[in-house]
Design an enzyme around this catalytic site. Structure first.
Site, short mmCIF file in Angstrom:
data_model
loop_
_atom_site.label_atom_id
_atom_site.label_comp_id
_atom_site.label_asym_id
_atom_site.label_seq_id
_atom_site.Cartn_x
_atom_site.Cartn_y
_atom_site.Cartn_z
N THR A 121 0.81 -1.22 0.00
CA THR A 121 0.00 0.00 0.00
C THR A 121 0.85 1.27 0.00
O THR A 121 0.63 2.18 -0.80
CB THR A 121 -0.90 0.01 1.26
OG1 THR A 121 -1.54 -1.26 1.36
CG2 THR A 121 -1.92 1.11 1.18
N VAL A 133 5.35 7.28 12.44
CA VAL A 133 4.39 7.70 13.46
C VAL A 133 3.47 8.76 12.86
O VAL A 133 3.94 9.73 12.26
CB VAL A 133 5.10 8.31 14.70
CG1 VAL A 133 4.06 8.73 15.74
CG2 VAL A 133 6.08 7.33 15.30
N GLY A 164 -12.26 -1.32 6.12
CA GLY A 164 -10.81 -1.44 5.88
C GLY A 164 -9.96 -0.69 6.89
O GLY A 164 -8.76 -0.57 6.72
N GLU A 177 -7.77 -4.60 10.66
CA GLU A 177 -7.38 -5.85 10.01
C GLU A 177 -8.25 -7.00 10.52
O GLU A 177 -8.95 -6.88 11.53
CB GLU A 177 -5.92 -6.16 10.34
CG GLU A 177 -5.05 -4.94 10.29
CD GLU A 177 -3.80 -5.13 9.45
OE1 GLU A 177 -3.57 -6.25 8.97
OE2 GLU A 177 -3.08 -4.15 9.27
N ASP A 215 0.33 -1.28 18.73
CA ASP A 215 0.73 -0.32 17.69
C ASP A 215 0.98 1.06 18.30
O ASP A 215 2.02 1.68 18.05
CB ASP A 215 -0.39 -0.26 16.64
CG ASP A 215 -0.13 0.79 15.58
OD1 ASP A 215 0.67 0.51 14.67
OD2 ASP A 215 -0.71 1.89 15.66
N LYS A 256 4.63 3.36 18.75
CA LYS A 256 4.76 4.76 18.30
C LYS A 256 5.17 5.68 19.44
O LYS A 256 6.00 6.57 19.25
CB LYS A 256 3.44 5.20 17.67
CG LYS A 256 3.15 4.48 16.33
CD LYS A 256 1.74 4.78 15.85
CE LYS A 256 1.44 4.12 14.51
NZ LYS A 256 -0.01 4.16 14.20
#
Lengths: 353, 353
Positions: free
Chosen positions: B11, B126, B181, B184, B195, B199
């Site tokens: 992507t 980030v 979308g 996930e 996640d 960051k």
């Protein structure tokens, strides 16, 4: 240790001295340290730690080869512009917080800097401590900037916030702002949108490479805003804000305005209250990013000056090229009505200024 | 024309190709142009305009002296880390969007870059397109950063916004995010805060020069948040947000956490909704500044990669020194209760991860 001179020892100049003293360890680690060798002012400051460094003749600074960087925080166009130009022409870097000089003489000063392999930096001229100028210059490069919308004047934003939150009239809220030191005795530069207008001219020049003279920008201030306008905004699920805006239209025309605007509450600018400033920038591939912070104040603004000074120190010997600004003297259209994608309307008619 | 290689054509990699094509005029004006000479991927892309430039052997890129810059957008730790290290050791600049590699191997990669007079840049790791890393590195220099609070994960912020605005349960809102979308099929890295944790580790390392391993950070996700929690927040004039936070305590300890937090509605983070991210940084003399934008998405993230690439091109021959990161292996305390000046409490207990 890099030696610098401060021109103008008012609120921001003294703030810079304080920030340099407070953060001396961090500054030393970053760039080897900064020493204020001279302070130029008409006044004496016998009580200040830097009182012994006050001079009254700019030529002492200009002719001292030890001075690599001059920080202009005098305010007003002259002699601030003249001193800045002389400093650049002698190869010194110049940092300023003076939006009036940048908005009036940016093209000449950037050209002089380029001709002398140095830089003219002005992060502190818009948005106080908000790092909007470096973001637009460095971080958004590679993007075509389509549109800028900003709440760029803390005084008017404070007044509008007060009118909304406590139902005060315009004149009551202004008196409150004056009593807190947020507005000057003569508040017209803020209230009539002139200050915000200069700032959007600077941001627009960075985005589009063309400086529009501030007098050509459709400018409406908040002087005639009523509590009725505030409640009309609320009824439309919006907040009334003084929005400064610059857009590049498909035909390449730059369209600019400053005006009280109904901002929908789902736009992040609607939640910017009190003396805070925010700038919403739309890039063609980046989308919307917003920068928010205190748009004024001695230490935040001085922090922005300091960041520019450190940048100049770190690049000594190979200053990156800056974008030059053309001057735009053509007629600028006001915004077409279909440009208000995120807004629902403007309030008031432009003033002559 | 600077020649670069893309590692990983997913992507973001394809987004980079699109941004470079879309903004080629602007890029050429800024830095003379960028050409993608190689695309490394396991797959073929016969339909893509760059299909003919796909290679499967990293050594082709490594051994081509024309390639000055490698853009790593592979995801995962290996071989992304290994390829990045080899590229840096051969004097190529490396740009990444891969937060996992930066959070795990930042110290080694920054050291390798420094040893080879090049740079390892990671703006896109980030906050997607939000230029938070360059702002903290360049614009806030000269300030001691005291505290960082961020909404760093768009998926969880979308879910919490949906739960609040339409009364959905956690699982309903997650299903909605998945159908759009935004989440996930296996959403645990987002939902459980991993996640966001990576960051905040990166931001904290930039602010304090010390990388805390993400597994040592007190992390609570939003998996167990109920509509009751959301309405409890509203009753307290607050909004429930997944806040990642890093603070430097007076004794020099770095204190970090990720947890669902009641954020008062007068804090600008409270108004950050949907998939947007925001980072609120407090400097000792600057005060609070906030950076806001889409924290993910192909083109915004690729725009951040591109800004780093242009930065490397413009500094060719004299790359500025980057701050190196120490590793911190000591125990990190969770936040003391009196640090919640702008908050009213946390929800949930830390997970093991």
């Amino acid at each position: 240790m890099t030696k610098i001179a401060i021109l103008g020892f008012g609120t921001i100049g003294q703030g810079l001295a304080e920030v340099i003293a407070t953060n001396s360890e961090k500054i030393k680690a970053q760039c080897g340290g900064i020493e204020i060798k001279y302070v130029l002012d008409l006044r004496e400051f016998p009580e200040h730690a830097l009182g012994g460094r006050v001079v009254h003749d700019f030529n002492i600074i200009l002719n001292d080869p030890e001075i690599k960087i001059v920080c202009e925080m005098m305010g007003g166009s002259h002699p601030a512009y003249d001193f800045s130009l002389k400093a650049l022409n002698s190869g010194k870097g110049v940092v300023t917080s003076n939006k009036e000089v940048v908005a009036n003489f940016g093209p000449e000063l950037l050209k002089a800097a380029s001709d002398n392999n140095t830089r003219y930096l002005f992060e502190a001229s818009v948005g106080g401590g908000i790092p909007i100028i470096r973001a637009m210059t460095d971080s958004l490069r590679g993007n075509e900037i389509c549109e800028i919308n900003g709440i760029l004047n803390g005084t008017t934003n404070y007044i509008l916030t007060q009118m909304k939150s406590s139902g005060k009239s315009m004149s009551e809220a202004l008196a409150c702002a004056q009593s807190l030191g947020y507005a000057e005795a003569d508040p017209s530069a803020d209230i009539d949108g002139v200050d915000a207008c200069r700032k959007i001219c600077i941001l627009s020049a960075i985005a589009f490479g063309t400086l529009v003279p501030s007098v050509k920008v459709d400018t409406v201030g908040i002087r005639n805003i009523t509590t009725q306008d505030i409640s009309d905004a609320e009824k439309n699920d919006s907040s009334l804000k003084l929005v400064a805006r610059a857009t590049k239209l498909p035909d390449g025309t730059i369209s600019m305005s400053v005006s009280p605007t109904f901002v929908r509450n789902d736009n992040p600018l609607a939640a910017v209250n009190d003396v805070f400033n925010a700038v919403l920038v739309r890039g063609n591939t980046l989308g919307d990013v917003m920068f928010y912070g205190k748009g004024a104040g001695s230490l935040p603004t001085a922090s922005a000056v300091l960041a520019d000074v450190i940048d100049l120190v770190l690049c000594e010997g190979h200053q990156p090229k800056q974008q030059l600004w053309e001057r735009c003297e053509n007629v600028i259209s006001s915004l077409p009505s279909d440009a208000f994608s995120d807004y629902i309307g403007r309030v008031g008619t432009p003033i002559a200024h």
